[in-house]
Design a protein around this motif. Sequence first.
Motif, mmCIF file in Angstrom:
data_model
loop_
_atom_site.group_PDB
_atom_site.id
_atom_site.type_symbol
_atom_site.label_atom_id
_atom_site.label_comp_id
_atom_site.label_asym_id
_atom_site.label_seq_id
_atom_site.Cartn_x
_atom_site.Cartn_y
_atom_site.Cartn_z
ATOM 1 N N ALA A 279 0.843 -1.189 0.000
ATOM 2 C CA ALA A 279 0.000 0.000 0.000
ATOM 3 C C ALA A 279 0.882 1.245 0.000
ATOM 4 N N ILE A 280 0.443 2.272 -0.695
ATOM 5 C CA ILE A 280 1.198 3.517 -0.784
ATOM 6 C C ILE A 280 0.437 4.603 -0.042
ATOM 7 N N ALA A 281 1.104 5.225 0.934
ATOM 8 C CA ALA A 281 0.494 6.340 1.657
ATOM 9 C C ALA A 281 0.382 7.544 0.730
ATOM 10 N N ARG A 282 -0.749 8.249 0.833
ATOM 11 C CA ARG A 282 -0.968 9.415 -0.042
ATOM 12 C C ARG A 282 -1.226 10.659 0.798
ATOM 13 N N ARG A 283 -0.676 11.758 0.362
ATOM 14 C CA ARG A 283 -0.977 13.072 0.936
ATOM 15 C C ARG A 283 -1.629 13.906 -0.158
ATOM 16 N N PHE A 284 -2.821 14.365 0.083
ATOM 17 C CA PHE A 284 -3.555 15.126 -0.934
ATOM 18 C C PHE A 284 -3.314 16.619 -0.717
ATOM 19 N N LEU A 285 -2.753 17.241 -1.749
ATOM 20 C CA LEU A 285 -2.334 18.635 -1.671
ATOM 21 C C LEU A 285 -2.958 19.437 -2.806
ATOM 22 N N PRO A 286 -2.916 20.782 -2.717
ATOM 23 C CA PRO A 286 -3.461 21.606 -3.817
ATOM 24 C C PRO A 286 -2.677 21.392 -5.110
ATOM 25 N N ARG A 287 -3.260 21.812 -6.215
ATOM 26 C CA ARG A 287 -2.593 21.740 -7.518
ATOM 27 C C ARG A 287 -1.258 22.488 -7.491
ATOM 28 N N ARG A 288 -0.330 22.022 -8.303
ATOM 29 C CA ARG A 288 0.925 22.746 -8.491
ATOM 30 C C ARG A 288 0.754 23.786 -9.597
ATOM 31 N N PRO A 289 1.498 24.886 -9.525
ATOM 32 C CA PRO A 289 1.438 25.865 -10.625
ATOM 33 C C PRO A 289 1.874 25.226 -11.936
ATOM 34 N N GLY A 290 1.128 25.487 -12.983
ATOM 35 C CA GLY A 290 1.537 25.035 -14.309
ATOM 36 C C GLY A 290 1.113 23.636 -14.691
ATOM 37 N N ASP A 291 0.296 22.967 -13.874
ATOM 38 C CA ASP A 291 -0.127 21.609 -14.194
ATOM 39 C C ASP A 291 -1.511 21.595 -14.850
ATOM 40 N N PRO A 292 -1.647 21.137 -16.100
ATOM 41 C CA PRO A 292 -2.978 20.978 -16.696
ATOM 42 C C PRO A 292 -3.680 19.755 -16.107
ATOM 43 N N GLY A 293 -5.005 19.705 -16.235
ATOM 44 C CA GLY A 293 -5.765 18.598 -15.661
ATOM 45 C C GLY A 293 -5.594 17.298 -16.407
ATOM 46 N N ALA A 294 -5.597 17.342 -17.738
ATOM 47 C CA ALA A 294 -5.481 16.116 -18.533
ATOM 48 C C ALA A 294 -4.759 16.433 -19.836
ATOM 49 N N LEU A 295 -3.966 15.478 -20.282
ATOM 50 C CA LEU A 295 -3.220 15.656 -21.519
ATOM 51 C C LEU A 295 -2.981 14.285 -22.136
ATOM 52 N N ILE A 296 -3.568 14.060 -23.307
ATOM 53 C CA ILE A 296 -3.466 12.760 -23.981
ATOM 54 C C ILE A 296 -3.079 13.006 -25.437
ATOM 55 N N ALA A 297 -2.197 12.177 -25.946
ATOM 56 C CA ALA A 297 -1.669 12.366 -27.301
ATOM 57 C C ALA A 297 -2.615 11.827 -28.358
ATOM 58 N N ASP A 298 -2.728 12.570 -29.442
ATOM 59 C CA ASP A 298 -3.174 12.002 -30.706
ATOM 60 C C ASP A 298 -1.891 11.584 -31.420
ATOM 61 N N ASN A 299 -1.653 10.289 -31.557
ATOM 62 C CA ASN A 299 -0.395 9.809 -32.133
ATOM 63 C C ASN A 299 -0.538 9.359 -33.585
ATOM 64 N N GLY A 300 -1.594 9.822 -34.228
ATOM 65 C CA GLY A 300 -1.834 9.398 -35.607
ATOM 66 C C GLY A 300 -0.739 9.795 -36.572
#
Length: 337
Positions: A279-300
């Motif tokens: 099991a991995i202990a988690r600490r939930f913290l606010p967002r970091r500056p400069g981090d987008p929510g989601a980013l997925i490649a179109d690799n076509g």
Amino acid sequence: MRPDRFAVLVTGGAGYIGSHAVLALLEAGWPVVVLDNLVTGFRWAVDRRARFVKGDAGDRELVPALIESEGIGAILHFAGSVVVPESVADPLKYYRNNTATTGALLESAVACGVRHLVFSSTAAVYGDAPSVRVDERMTPSPINPYGRSKLMIEAMLADVAAAHPLNYCALRYFNVAGADPLARCGQSTLGATHLIKVAVEAALGTRDGIDVFGTDFATPDGTGVRDYIHVTDLAQAHVHALDLLIAGPGESHTMNCGYGRGFSVLEVLAAVERASGQAIARRFLPRRPGDPGALIADNGLIRACTAWQPRHAELDAIVGHALRWERILTERQMAIG
């Protein structure tokens, strides 16, 4: 040896991605010269079949001498700084190590007649994209100095290629993870911030736990979603990109490198827990500056332009290779003392 008769210079070839690219080039039959200042890289990570030179990619005396003496005809450029939060805190470091260094490298390449360059770019150039899945036609809009430093380099490459007989391929990486399946190298940087690296360290007890930055993104579980690409698949993409440049002199390319699907932070942690049985202990913290929510490649585009075929696209395989490499590093540290 390849029939093309020239050697390939790999800047930053003692680092995480660069050392895997060296393996991929060697296995494809290329003579390889590695240039690395060892600030974040490791001499032992460079395969002994490659020639190693300690130095900076922006050295205007060393690089031309190396190109001439080694018969360099192409450059794979990995050298640079890559930590997004650090770039926000120390932007000048990123414009110096990434943008300015690449400018000096390009001067050396043009002066010495190098014809091909594959550049280590990043999906961070897209910034907080208007859609989750991004393709190369989208207008780049980076939201941190790291992404801006890489986008500046892409602009320099385009201008240089228009003025000189050099073509390039800028590969926009998504989230690189995993390790060589034969355990020859992997992510070894102390204090690395890559999620899977940090998570396997936590699973093996070398970290107390993991910080989860942001639980309020517009994603299914509220945590950030990323497209994780195995480092060995990414290394192979560089070899295919080089082949593409050689086959089409005068043509340059900008292509995404990802799998076209994403996993959230919590999904990655669950995969690491499955692989490790811990099991991995988690600490939930606010967002970091400069981090987008989601980013997925179109690799076509890369799949249409090259023969690249991912071989390690399953999250459990990526995590499994990363975990095995981390165990090797832990055993080495214990042996040292």
